[in-house]
Design a protein around this motif. Structure first.
Motif, PDB file in Angstrom:
ATOM      1  N   ARG A  11       0.826  -1.205   0.000  1.00  0.00           N
ATOM      2  CA  ARG A  11       0.000   0.000   0.000  1.00  0.00           C
ATOM      3  C   ARG A  11       0.865   1.261   0.000  1.00  0.00           C
ATOM      4  NH1 ARG A  11      -2.882  -1.514   3.626  1.00  0.00           N
ATOM      5  NH2 ARG A  11      -1.869  -0.559   5.440  1.00  0.00           N
ATOM      6  N   ARG A  12       1.906   1.279   0.828  1.00  0.00           N
ATOM      7  CA  ARG A  12       2.796   2.452   0.876  1.00  0.00           C
ATOM      8  C   ARG A  12       3.539   2.653  -0.443  1.00  0.00           C
ATOM      9  NH1 ARG A  12       4.512   3.819   6.241  1.00  0.00           N
ATOM     10  NH2 ARG A  12       6.077   5.190   5.255  1.00  0.00           N
ATOM     11  N   ALA A  13       3.907   1.543  -1.088  1.00  0.00           N
ATOM     12  CA  ALA A  13       4.694   1.634  -2.323  1.00  0.00           C
ATOM     13  C   ALA A  13       3.825   1.787  -3.563  1.00  0.00           C
ATOM     14  CB  ALA A  13       5.573   0.394  -2.464  1.00  0.00           C
ATOM     15  N   GLY A  14       2.513   1.536  -3.427  1.00  0.00           N
ATOM     16  CA  GLY A  14       1.627   1.638  -4.572  1.00  0.00           C
ATOM     17  C   GLY A  14       1.815   0.513  -5.572  1.00  0.00           C
ATOM     18  N   VAL A  15       2.137  -0.690  -5.056  1.00  0.00           N
ATOM     19  CA  VAL A  15       2.348  -1.854  -5.916  1.00  0.00           C
ATOM     20  C   VAL A  15       1.553  -3.028  -5.357  1.00  0.00           C
ATOM     21  CG1 VAL A  15       4.657  -1.086  -6.606  1.00  0.00           C
ATOM     22  CG2 VAL A  15       4.397  -2.595  -4.611  1.00  0.00           C
ATOM     23  N   SER A  16       1.591  -4.161  -6.065  1.00  0.00           N
ATOM     24  CA  SER A  16       0.899  -5.361  -5.596  1.00  0.00           C
ATOM     25  C   SER A  16       1.734  -6.079  -4.538  1.00  0.00           C
ATOM     26  CB  SER A  16       0.647  -6.312  -6.765  1.00  0.00           C
ATOM     27  OG  SER A  16       1.879  -6.833  -7.239  1.00  0.00           O
ATOM     28  N   LYS A  17       1.067  -6.979  -3.802  1.00  0.00           N
ATOM     29  CA  LYS A  17       1.793  -7.788  -2.821  1.00  0.00           C
ATOM     30  C   LYS A  17       2.795  -8.693  -3.512  1.00  0.00           C
ATOM     31  CE  LYS A  17      -1.988  -9.247  -0.731  1.00  0.00           C
ATOM     32  NZ  LYS A  17      -2.864  -9.986   0.230  1.00  0.00           N
ATOM     33  N   GLY A  18       2.474  -9.136  -4.724  1.00  0.00           N
ATOM     34  CA  GLY A  18       3.408  -9.960  -5.483  1.00  0.00           C
ATOM     35  C   GLY A  18       4.682  -9.204  -5.807  1.00  0.00           C
ATOM     36  N   ALA A  19       4.543  -7.919  -6.170  1.00  0.00           N
ATOM     37  CA  ALA A  19       5.723  -7.105  -6.477  1.00  0.00           C
ATOM     38  C   ALA A  19       6.598  -6.932  -5.238  1.00  0.00           C
ATOM     39  CB  ALA A  19       5.291  -5.741  -7.019  1.00  0.00           C
ATOM     40  N   VAL A  20       5.961  -6.774  -4.079  1.00  0.00           N
ATOM     41  CA  VAL A  20       6.724  -6.661  -2.831  1.00  0.00           C
ATOM     42  C   VAL A  20       7.500  -7.950  -2.583  1.00  0.00           C
ATOM     43  CG1 VAL A  20       6.562  -6.415  -0.334  1.00  0.00           C
ATOM     44  CG2 VAL A  20       5.137  -4.996  -1.810  1.00  0.00           C
ATOM     45  N   SER A  21       6.843  -9.100  -2.793  1.00  0.00           N
ATOM     46  CA  SER A  21       7.513 -10.386  -2.590  1.00  0.00           C
ATOM     47  C   SER A  21       8.707 -10.540  -3.523  1.00  0.00           C
ATOM     48  CB  SER A  21       6.512 -11.524  -2.818  1.00  0.00           C
ATOM     49  OG  SER A  21       7.130 -12.781  -2.628  1.00  0.00           O
ATOM     50  N   TYR A  22       8.531 -10.140  -4.799  1.00  0.00           N
ATOM     51  CA  TYR A  22       9.648 -10.200  -5.743  1.00  0.00           C
ATOM     52  C   TYR A  22      10.816  -9.341  -5.246  1.00  0.00           C
ATOM     53  CZ  TYR A  22       6.410 -12.243  -9.170  1.00  0.00           C
ATOM     54  OH  TYR A  22       5.506 -13.034  -9.814  1.00  0.00           O
ATOM     55  N   ALA A  23      10.488  -8.122  -4.828  1.00  0.00           N
ATOM     56  CA  ALA A  23      11.538  -7.186  -4.416  1.00  0.00           C
ATOM     57  C   ALA A  23      12.274  -7.691  -3.184  1.00  0.00           C
ATOM     58  CB  ALA A  23      10.935  -5.807  -4.142  1.00  0.00           C
ATOM     59  N   ASN A  25      12.625 -10.716  -2.072  1.00  0.00           N
ATOM     60  CA  ASN A  25      13.344 -11.972  -2.265  1.00  0.00           C
ATOM     61  C   ASN A  25      14.349 -11.926  -3.410  1.00  0.00           C
ATOM     62  OD1 ASN A  25      12.063 -13.923  -0.267  1.00  0.00           O
ATOM     63  ND2 ASN A  25      10.245 -13.102  -1.274  1.00  0.00           N
ATOM     64  N   GLY A  26      14.567 -10.710  -3.969  1.00  0.00           N
ATOM     65  CA  GLY A  26      15.577 -10.557  -5.009  1.00  0.00           C
ATOM     66  C   GLY A  26      15.232 -11.244  -6.311  1.00  0.00           C
ATOM     67  N   GLN A  27      13.954 -11.406  -6.591  1.00  0.00           N
ATOM     68  CA  GLN A  27      13.526 -12.090  -7.808  1.00  0.00           C
ATOM     69  C   GLN A  27      13.229 -11.085  -8.912  1.00  0.00           C
ATOM     70  OE1 GLN A  27      10.136 -14.302  -6.441  1.00  0.00           O
ATOM     71  NE2 GLN A  27      11.366 -15.970  -5.593  1.00  0.00           N
ATOM     72  N   PRO A  28      13.354 -11.523 -10.195  1.00  0.00           N
ATOM     73  CA  PRO A  28      12.981 -10.632 -11.298  1.00  0.00           C
ATOM     74  C   PRO A  28      11.486 -10.374 -11.288  1.00  0.00           C
ATOM     75  CG  PRO A  28      13.427 -12.850 -12.113  1.00  0.00           C
ATOM     76  CD  PRO A  28      13.838 -12.843 -10.678  1.00  0.00           C
ATOM     77  N   GLY A  29      11.092  -9.307 -11.970  1.00  0.00           N
ATOM     78  CA  GLY A  29       9.673  -8.989 -12.038  1.00  0.00           C
ATOM     79  C   GLY A  29       9.369  -7.554 -11.674  1.00  0.00           C
ATOM     80  N   VAL A  30      10.345  -6.850 -11.082  1.00  0.00           N
ATOM     81  CA  VAL A  30      10.204  -5.425 -10.770  1.00  0.00           C
ATOM     82  C   VAL A  30      11.484  -4.712 -11.186  1.00  0.00           C
ATOM     83  CG1 VAL A  30       8.592  -5.731  -8.848  1.00  0.00           C
ATOM     84  CG2 VAL A  30      11.052  -5.784  -8.414  1.00  0.00           C
ATOM     85  N   SER A  31      11.358  -3.437 -11.518  1.00  0.00           N
ATOM     86  CA  SER A  31      12.547  -2.659 -11.887  1.00  0.00           C
ATOM     87  C   SER A  31      13.422  -2.438 -10.660  1.00  0.00           C
ATOM     88  CB  SER A  31      12.128  -1.315 -12.479  1.00  0.00           C
ATOM     89  OG  SER A  31      11.556  -0.493 -11.466  1.00  0.00           O
ATOM     90  N   GLU A  32      14.680  -2.075 -10.917  1.00  0.00           N
ATOM     91  CA  GLU A  32      15.599  -1.834  -9.805  1.00  0.00           C
ATOM     92  C   GLU A  32      15.142  -0.651  -8.959  1.00  0.00           C
ATOM     93  OE1 GLU A  32      18.524  -2.510  -7.140  1.00  0.00           O
ATOM     94  OE2 GLU A  32      17.829  -3.813  -8.763  1.00  0.00           O
TER      95      GLU A  32
END
Length: 339
Positions: A11-23, A25-32
């Protein structure tokens, strides 16, 4: 008082929970850039990667945290903290709670410990010691919504619960007692000047000395160690207007001051009266035994632990005044010798 969740970060970042999980855990799927923004927000609100795994469990930690920003060598020789911790531990163990203790180098490290403990479900709440003037830990704890009790005050504790004793009244009583004995040149060896209780004692000392017309009253600062307390005493006793009585902010410095006075050929209490804060067995073992300001420190710790457990249970924050330190005259105080 809930721990931060992955949904809070999203909510604070304005992204999905999946995007937070990617970020996280160091997984691809979100920009740096998005990854760095998410990591910064997670750190700010105290959410870590391990929180995602722990979030599956709603169990409490059944532990209370205490982070102390004091050198370990000082903690090992200062009876106050050992007695405080014993009281905290006694109350917690009776409720099947554990105490997690960590020594930290500074307040930045202490705040980082709070964030990690809370994010990883290591503790259910914390006790905060050594309240500072404009203490950065208070807003940090409020932002984390981490249950906490500040051992210190009054004032400066924000919306957090606090437990305090009236050091100003105790200091005033001590100066009035010394004046009643006939002392007019009274000095004080204070602790770290940015501590809230040191500030309260200093203000009370200044006020009562002005009221009683003690124009030669002075406070010098130290760090609670015997070495620095001894050096401060040596400077005071070497001055042209040597005090006839000295009040010390802890027992360790008072015992060092007694040693310095004897080293300089002064007799306690005829040439110099000494009063110590935080009465302890050490005060009663030296010769002469030290007049001291004391309270039931283990009970003080138990009261703080009980207050914190109430906050953890969901009760509203409270500000509680505990027992005022009481003066116990012993062999280190007497009327000053006439010169």
């Amino acid at each position: 008082m809930k721990r931060p969740t992955i949904a809070d970060v999203a909510r604070r970042a304005g992204v999905s929970k999946g995007a937070v999980s990617y970020a996280l855990n160091g997984q691809p799927g979100v920009s740096e850039a998005t990854r760095q923004r998410i990591l910064a927000i997670a750190t700010e609100i105290g959410f870590s990667r391990s929180s995602a795994a722990r979030a599956l469990s709603a169990a409490t930690a059944e532990a209370v945290g205490l982070a102390l920003c004091r050198p370990a060598r000082i903690l090992g020789i200062e009876p106050f903290f050992m007695e405080l911790i014993s009281g905290v531990e006694a109350e917690l163990s009776a409720r099947s709670y554990a105490l997690t203790l960590q020594v930290v180098a500074d307040h930045d490290a202490e705040i980082a410990v709070y964030r990690r403990w809370w994010a990883e479900r290591r503790v259910d709440g914390v006790l905060v010691c050594d309240l500072r003037t404009d203490d950065r830990r208070i807003p940090a704890l409020e932002q984390l919504q981490l249950p906490a009790v500040v051992i210190g005050g009054p004032g400066g504790t924000g919306e957090l619960s606090s437990l305090w004793s009236d050091d100003a009244a105790a200091l005033t009583e001590t100066v009035e007692y010394l004046v009643a004995l006939g002392h007019r040149r009274i000095a004080r060896v204070g602790g770290l000047p940015d501590l809230r209780h040191t500030e309260i004692r200093t203000d009370a000392f200044t006020a009562v000395c002005q009221r009683l017309g003690l124009v030669d009253a002075v406070t010098v600062w130290s760090d609670y160690t015997g070495e620095e307390g001894g050096r401060a005493t040596r400077r005071l006793l070497s001055s042209a207007q040597r005090p006839t009585a000295v009040i010390y902010d802890n027992d360790v410095m008072a015992i060092a001051g007694l040693s310095v006075a004897q080293e300089m050929g002064l007799t306690v209490p005829d040439d110099l009266s000494i009063v110590a804060w935080d009465d302890s067995p050490l005060c009663r073992l030296v010769h002469p035994p030290l007049t001291a300001l004391g309270r039931d420190v283990p009970a003080y710790g138990a009261h703080a632990a009980r207050q914190l457990l109430a906050v953890i249970a969901g009760q509203p924050a409270t500000r509680v005044q505990d027992e005022t330190p009481h003066l116990t005259p012993r062999g280190s105080t007497a009327p000053p010798r006439q010169r």
